[in-house]
Each structure stands twice: as structure tokens, then as C-alpha cells.
Design a protein around this motif. Sequence first.
Motif, PDB file in Angstrom:
ATOM      1  N   LYS A 144      -1.164  -0.060   2.340  1.00  0.00           N
ATOM      2  CA  LYS A 144      -1.609  -1.134   1.459  1.00  0.00           C
ATOM      3  C   LYS A 144      -2.391  -2.186   2.251  1.00  0.00           C
ATOM      4  CE  LYS A 144       0.106  -3.489  -2.616  1.00  0.00           C
ATOM      5  NZ  LYS A 144       1.291  -3.944  -3.331  1.00  0.00           N
ATOM      6  N   SER A 145      -1.945  -2.492   3.466  1.00  0.00           N
ATOM      7  CA  SER A 145      -2.698  -3.478   4.251  1.00  0.00           C
ATOM      8  C   SER A 145      -4.066  -2.921   4.640  1.00  0.00           C
ATOM      9  CB  SER A 145      -1.902  -3.959   5.469  1.00  0.00           C
ATOM     10  OG  SER A 145      -1.625  -2.907   6.345  1.00  0.00           O
ATOM     11  N   ALA A 163      -5.763  -2.777  -4.917  1.00  0.00           N
ATOM     12  CA  ALA A 163      -4.949  -2.232  -3.824  1.00  0.00           C
ATOM     13  C   ALA A 163      -4.048  -1.106  -4.339  1.00  0.00           C
ATOM     14  CB  ALA A 163      -4.117  -3.331  -3.171  1.00  0.00           C
ATOM     15  N   CYS A 202      -5.719  -0.958   2.643  1.00  0.00           N
ATOM     16  CA  CYS A 202      -6.446  -1.127   1.378  1.00  0.00           C
ATOM     17  C   CYS A 202      -6.955  -2.561   1.242  1.00  0.00           C
ATOM     18  CB  CYS A 202      -5.540  -0.790   0.192  1.00  0.00           C
ATOM     19  SG  CYS A 202      -5.241   0.982  -0.029  1.00  0.00           S
ATOM     20  N   TYR A 203      -6.084  -3.533   1.553  1.00  0.00           N
ATOM     21  CA  TYR A 203      -6.500  -4.940   1.496  1.00  0.00           C
ATOM     22  C   TYR A 203      -7.694  -5.189   2.411  1.00  0.00           C
ATOM     23  CZ  TYR A 203      -2.334  -6.481  -1.109  1.00  0.00           C
ATOM     24  OH  TYR A 203      -1.370  -6.680  -2.057  1.00  0.00           O
ATOM     25  N   CYS A 262      -6.174   1.831  -4.865  1.00  0.00           N
ATOM     26  CA  CYS A 262      -6.518   2.365  -3.549  1.00  0.00           C
ATOM     27  C   CYS A 262      -5.357   3.205  -2.985  1.00  0.00           C
ATOM     28  CB  CYS A 262      -6.856   1.196  -2.614  1.00  0.00           C
ATOM     29  SG  CYS A 262      -6.909   1.589  -0.858  1.00  0.00           S
ATOM     30  N   LYS A 278      -7.275  -8.253  -6.848  1.00  0.00           N
ATOM     31  CA  LYS A 278      -7.114  -7.630  -5.537  1.00  0.00           C
ATOM     32  C   LYS A 278      -5.882  -6.725  -5.522  1.00  0.00           C
ATOM     33  CE  LYS A 278      -6.966  -8.917  -0.656  1.00  0.00           C
ATOM     34  NZ  LYS A 278      -7.050 -10.030   0.294  1.00  0.00           N
ATOM     35  N   GLU A 279      -4.795  -7.187  -6.146  1.00  0.00           N
ATOM     36  CA  GLU A 279      -3.564  -6.396  -6.199  1.00  0.00           C
ATOM     37  C   GLU A 279      -3.781  -5.104  -6.998  1.00  0.00           C
ATOM     38  OE1 GLU A 279       0.314  -5.405  -5.302  1.00  0.00           O
ATOM     39  OE2 GLU A 279      -0.965  -6.938  -4.440  1.00  0.00           O
TER      40      GLU A 279
END
Length: 81
Positions: A17-18, A44, A20-21, A47, A40-41
Motif C-alpha cells: 500500500k505504501s 490505493a 501504491c501511495y 492499486c 487517494k485511499e
Amino acid sequence: MGCFNGISQDSEIKKKKSECYADIDSGLWGGHCKSSSIAKENCALKCLSPACYELIYESDPLEEGEKDYIRSQEFKYCMYK
């Protein structure tokens, strides 16, 4: 399945996830993904797993300020399958 298994899967998801961020921040996912924290969430989550996102969130994306614990558990479960 031992209890440590879930912990390693969680850290795997956090790591991905990080990443993806980072992709979202660099603009790879387009400007709409940077328009708000909830956009954004959602990006993510998409993603992390497009298939799981479609199954769980597509018809009802997260909204600003929403914490959906049940769906987040469903999403994790979907990813582990």
C-alpha cells in the motif's frame, strides 16, 4: 494457520500500500487520485487489488471521513484468497 501468518500478510499489504501511495503521489494514477485523501485511499485500494476493489468498493466507494471496518476486513480476506 498460525497467528503469525496474519501479521506477515498485514505487513505485506502495508508495504504494498505504501508503494501504491508513492505511485499515486508521483502522478502515475492521475490527478483525480490526488484530489483528496479519500480519493487517494480509493486509488490505493484499487492499486492493491483491482479485482477486490471492484468486488467490494466499486459500487460504493469510500467517502470523506468514512471508516468502513467491515469492508476493509472483506477486502483483506479477498486479497488473501
